[in-house]
Design a protein around this motif. Structure first.
Motif, PDB file in Angstrom:
ATOM      1  N   LYS A  46     -15.225 109.204-116.750  1.00  0.00           N
ATOM      2  CA  LYS A  46     -14.156 108.358-117.287  1.00  0.00           C
ATOM      3  C   LYS A  46     -12.783 108.823-116.802  1.00  0.00           C
ATOM      4  CE  LYS A  46     -16.604 107.013-121.506  1.00  0.00           C
ATOM      5  NZ  LYS A  46     -17.605 106.324-120.889  1.00  0.00           N
ATOM      6  N   SER A  47     -12.773 109.586-115.726  1.00  0.00           N
ATOM      7  CA  SER A  47     -11.521 110.100-115.160  1.00  0.00           C
ATOM      8  C   SER A  47     -11.295 109.519-113.771  1.00  0.00           C
ATOM      9  CB  SER A  47     -11.574 111.622-115.074  1.00  0.00           C
ATOM     10  OG  SER A  47     -11.743 112.175-116.354  1.00  0.00           O
ATOM     11  N   THR A  48     -10.043 109.481-113.378  1.00  0.00           N
ATOM     12  CA  THR A  48      -9.682 108.942-112.072  1.00  0.00           C
ATOM     13  C   THR A  48      -8.444 109.676-111.558  1.00  0.00           C
ATOM     14  OG1 THR A  48      -9.303 106.886-110.850  1.00  0.00           O
ATOM     15  CG2 THR A  48      -8.211 107.093-112.987  1.00  0.00           C
ATOM     16  N   LEU A  49      -7.982 109.270-110.397  1.00  0.00           N
ATOM     17  CA  LEU A  49      -6.792 109.878-109.810  1.00  0.00           C
ATOM     18  C   LEU A  49      -5.625 108.902-109.860  1.00  0.00           C
ATOM     19  CD1 LEU A  49      -8.319 111.539-106.642  1.00  0.00           C
ATOM     20  CD2 LEU A  49      -7.404 112.702-108.638  1.00  0.00           C
ATOM     21  N   TYR A  50      -4.456 109.431-110.152  1.00  0.00           N
ATOM     22  CA  TYR A  50      -3.207 108.677-110.122  1.00  0.00           C
ATOM     23  C   TYR A  50      -2.331 109.354-109.077  1.00  0.00           C
ATOM     24  CZ  TYR A  50       1.276 106.781-111.659  1.00  0.00           C
ATOM     25  OH  TYR A  50       2.489 106.161-111.702  1.00  0.00           O
ATOM     26  N   THR A  51      -1.745 108.573-108.183  1.00  0.00           N
ATOM     27  CA  THR A  51      -0.885 109.167-107.153  1.00  0.00           C
ATOM     28  C   THR A  51       0.555 108.716-107.334  1.00  0.00           C
ATOM     29  OG1 THR A  51      -1.385 107.382-105.614  1.00  0.00           O
ATOM     30  CG2 THR A  51      -2.707 109.372-105.433  1.00  0.00           C
ATOM     31  N   LYS A  52       1.449 109.612-106.981  1.00  0.00           N
ATOM     32  CA  LYS A  52       2.878 109.341-107.081  1.00  0.00           C
ATOM     33  C   LYS A  52       3.542 109.912-105.833  1.00  0.00           C
ATOM     34  CE  LYS A  52       6.787 110.319-110.083  1.00  0.00           C
ATOM     35  NZ  LYS A  52       7.235 111.055-111.251  1.00  0.00           N
ATOM     36  N   VAL A  53       4.332 109.108-105.160  1.00  0.00           N
ATOM     37  CA  VAL A  53       5.038 109.569-103.967  1.00  0.00           C
ATOM     38  C   VAL A  53       6.287 110.321-104.409  1.00  0.00           C
ATOM     39  CG1 VAL A  53       6.108 108.876-101.788  1.00  0.00           C
ATOM     40  CG2 VAL A  53       4.205 107.552-102.693  1.00  0.00           C
ATOM     41  N   GLU A 110      -7.288 110.367-117.455  1.00  0.00           N
ATOM     42  CA  GLU A 110      -8.361 109.597-118.076  1.00  0.00           C
ATOM     43  C   GLU A 110      -8.119 108.131-117.736  1.00  0.00           C
ATOM     44  OE1 GLU A 110      -9.880 111.649-122.014  1.00  0.00           O
ATOM     45  OE2 GLU A 110      -7.704 111.409-122.041  1.00  0.00           O
ATOM     46  N   ALA A 111      -9.132 107.461-117.261  1.00  0.00           N
ATOM     47  CA  ALA A 111      -8.988 106.101-116.743  1.00  0.00           C
ATOM     48  C   ALA A 111      -8.391 105.131-117.765  1.00  0.00           C
ATOM     49  CB  ALA A 111     -10.336 105.582-116.245  1.00  0.00           C
ATOM     50  N   HIS A 112      -8.729 105.272-119.030  1.00  0.00           N
ATOM     51  CA  HIS A 112      -8.217 104.333-120.036  1.00  0.00           C
ATOM     52  C   HIS A 112      -6.725 104.528-120.314  1.00  0.00           C
ATOM     53  CE1 HIS A 112      -9.043 107.820-122.632  1.00  0.00           C
ATOM     54  NE2 HIS A 112      -8.151 107.302-123.470  1.00  0.00           N
ATOM     55  N   ARG A 113      -6.133 105.615-119.856  1.00  0.00           N
ATOM     56  CA  ARG A 113      -4.706 105.869-120.074  1.00  0.00           C
ATOM     57  C   ARG A 113      -3.815 105.348-118.942  1.00  0.00           C
ATOM     58  NH1 ARG A 113      -3.946 109.391-124.381  1.00  0.00           N
ATOM     59  NH2 ARG A 113      -5.780 110.603-124.927  1.00  0.00           N
ATOM     60  N   VAL A 114      -4.422 104.881-117.855  1.00  0.00           N
ATOM     61  CA  VAL A 114      -3.655 104.432-116.695  1.00  0.00           C
ATOM     62  C   VAL A 114      -3.129 103.020-116.954  1.00  0.00           C
ATOM     63  CG1 VAL A 114      -3.733 103.908-114.241  1.00  0.00           C
ATOM     64  CG2 VAL A 114      -4.992 105.853-115.127  1.00  0.00           C
ATOM     65  N   LYS A 115      -1.831 102.864-116.844  1.00  0.00           N
ATOM     66  CA  LYS A 115      -1.177 101.556-116.988  1.00  0.00           C
ATOM     67  C   LYS A 115      -0.671 101.150-115.595  1.00  0.00           C
ATOM     68  CE  LYS A 115      -1.321 101.667-121.550  1.00  0.00           C
ATOM     69  NZ  LYS A 115      -2.664 101.990-121.888  1.00  0.00           N
ATOM     70  N   LEU A 116      -1.198 100.072-115.054  1.00  0.00           N
ATOM     71  CA  LEU A 116      -0.876  99.682-113.678  1.00  0.00           C
ATOM     72  C   LEU A 116       0.009  98.449-113.584  1.00  0.00           C
ATOM     73  CD1 LEU A 116      -4.315 100.316-111.950  1.00  0.00           C
ATOM     74  CD2 LEU A 116      -2.264 101.723-111.859  1.00  0.00           C
ATOM     75  N   GLN A 117       0.823  98.186-114.578  1.00  0.00           N
ATOM     76  CA  GLN A 117       1.717  97.051-114.493  1.00  0.00           C
ATOM     77  C   GLN A 117       2.773  97.304-113.434  1.00  0.00           C
ATOM     78  OE1 GLN A 117       2.938  96.768-118.632  1.00  0.00           O
ATOM     79  NE2 GLN A 117       1.816  94.845-118.769  1.00  0.00           N
ATOM     80  N   GLY A 118       2.935  96.366-112.520  1.00  0.00           N
ATOM     81  CA  GLY A 118       3.909  96.496-111.454  1.00  0.00           C
ATOM     82  C   GLY A 118       3.486  97.456-110.369  1.00  0.00           C
ATOM     83  N   MET A 119       2.240  97.878-110.372  1.00  0.00           N
ATOM     84  CA  MET A 119       1.724  98.828-109.372  1.00  0.00           C
ATOM     85  C   MET A 119       0.724  98.116-108.473  1.00  0.00           C
ATOM     86  SD  MET A 119       3.015 101.775-109.909  1.00  0.00           S
ATOM     87  CE  MET A 119       3.718 102.866-111.077  1.00  0.00           C
ATOM     88  N   LEU A 120       0.578  98.632-107.270  1.00  0.00           N
ATOM     89  CA  LEU A 120      -0.397  98.123-106.332  1.00  0.00           C
ATOM     90  C   LEU A 120      -1.678  98.933-106.475  1.00  0.00           C
ATOM     91  CD1 LEU A 120      -1.146  96.356-103.871  1.00  0.00           C
ATOM     92  CD2 LEU A 120      -0.198  98.149-102.433  1.00  0.00           C
ATOM     93  N   ARG A 121      -2.757  98.276-106.869  1.00  0.00           N
ATOM     94  CA  ARG A 121      -4.027  98.973-107.063  1.00  0.00           C
ATOM     95  C   ARG A 121      -4.718  99.099-105.700  1.00  0.00           C
ATOM     96  NH1 ARG A 121      -7.245  98.903-112.070  1.00  0.00           N
ATOM     97  NH2 ARG A 121      -9.077 100.108-111.555  1.00  0.00           N
ATOM     98  N   THR A 122      -5.065 100.330-105.329  1.00  0.00           N
ATOM     99  CA  THR A 122      -5.728 100.565-104.051  1.00  0.00           C
ATOM    100  C   THR A 122      -6.966 101.419-104.260  1.00  0.00           C
ATOM    101  OG1 THR A 122      -4.422 102.551-103.635  1.00  0.00           O
ATOM    102  CG2 THR A 122      -3.547 100.493-102.782  1.00  0.00           C
ATOM    103  N   PRO A 123      -7.906 101.357-103.316  1.00  0.00           N
ATOM    104  CA  PRO A 123      -9.128 102.169-103.465  1.00  0.00           C
ATOM    105  C   PRO A 123      -8.856 103.634-103.219  1.00  0.00           C
ATOM    106  CG  PRO A 123      -9.251 100.773-101.500  1.00  0.00           C
ATOM    107  CD  PRO A 123      -7.958 100.479-102.186  1.00  0.00           C
TER     108      PRO A 123
END
Length: 123
Positions: A46-53, A110-123
């Motif tokens: 249930k975890s994922t990666l979040y990236t920030k430039v 944790e994947a359920h905590r990621v808010k992607l509003q205004g973000m580009l979702r990429t693989p």
């Protein structure tokens, strides 16, 4: 180079991982997620990666590692450009085929905590 020597000889992670220099970079990123999940007692599936430039472009600008996650460098953009002032993608400049990307923060979440509003979702 000193960071990589310390990593291989003493097990000390480098402040910035040169992702392009790894044979299979996905395994390094998976290990980053697994390590964070163990420390924070999260479910791995249930975890994922979040990236920030970041605004940093040179490895020497990073003075300490992240508490959770890692900095990665050595990545490039093709077909787009990076606007350092606005911190966003822009159109590719004429006759510039490849442009280096600034250093990225890779943060396990944790994947359920990621808010992607205004973000580009990429693989």
């Amino acid at each position: 180079q000193q960071q990589y020597s310390a990593w291989s000889e003493e097990g000390v992670d480098p402040f910035v991982m040169w992702l392009s220099g790894l044979h299979i970079p996905a395994t390094y990123l998976a290990a980053v997620v697994q390590t964070t999940c163990r420390l924070k007692k999260w479910a791995l599936d249930k975890s994922t990666l979040y990236t920030k430039v970041t605004k940093m472009v040179d490895f020497s600008e990073v003075d300490k590692p992240l508490d959770f996650g890692c900095y990665v460098g050595g990545l490039f953009l093709e077909g787009a450009s990076w606007d350092h002032k606005e911190s966003r993608l822009t159109r590719q400049q004429p006759k510039v085929l490849v442009q280096p990307l600034p250093i990225l923060q890779v943060i396990p979440v944790e994947a359920h905590r990621v808010k992607l509003q205004g973000m580009l979702r990429t693989p």
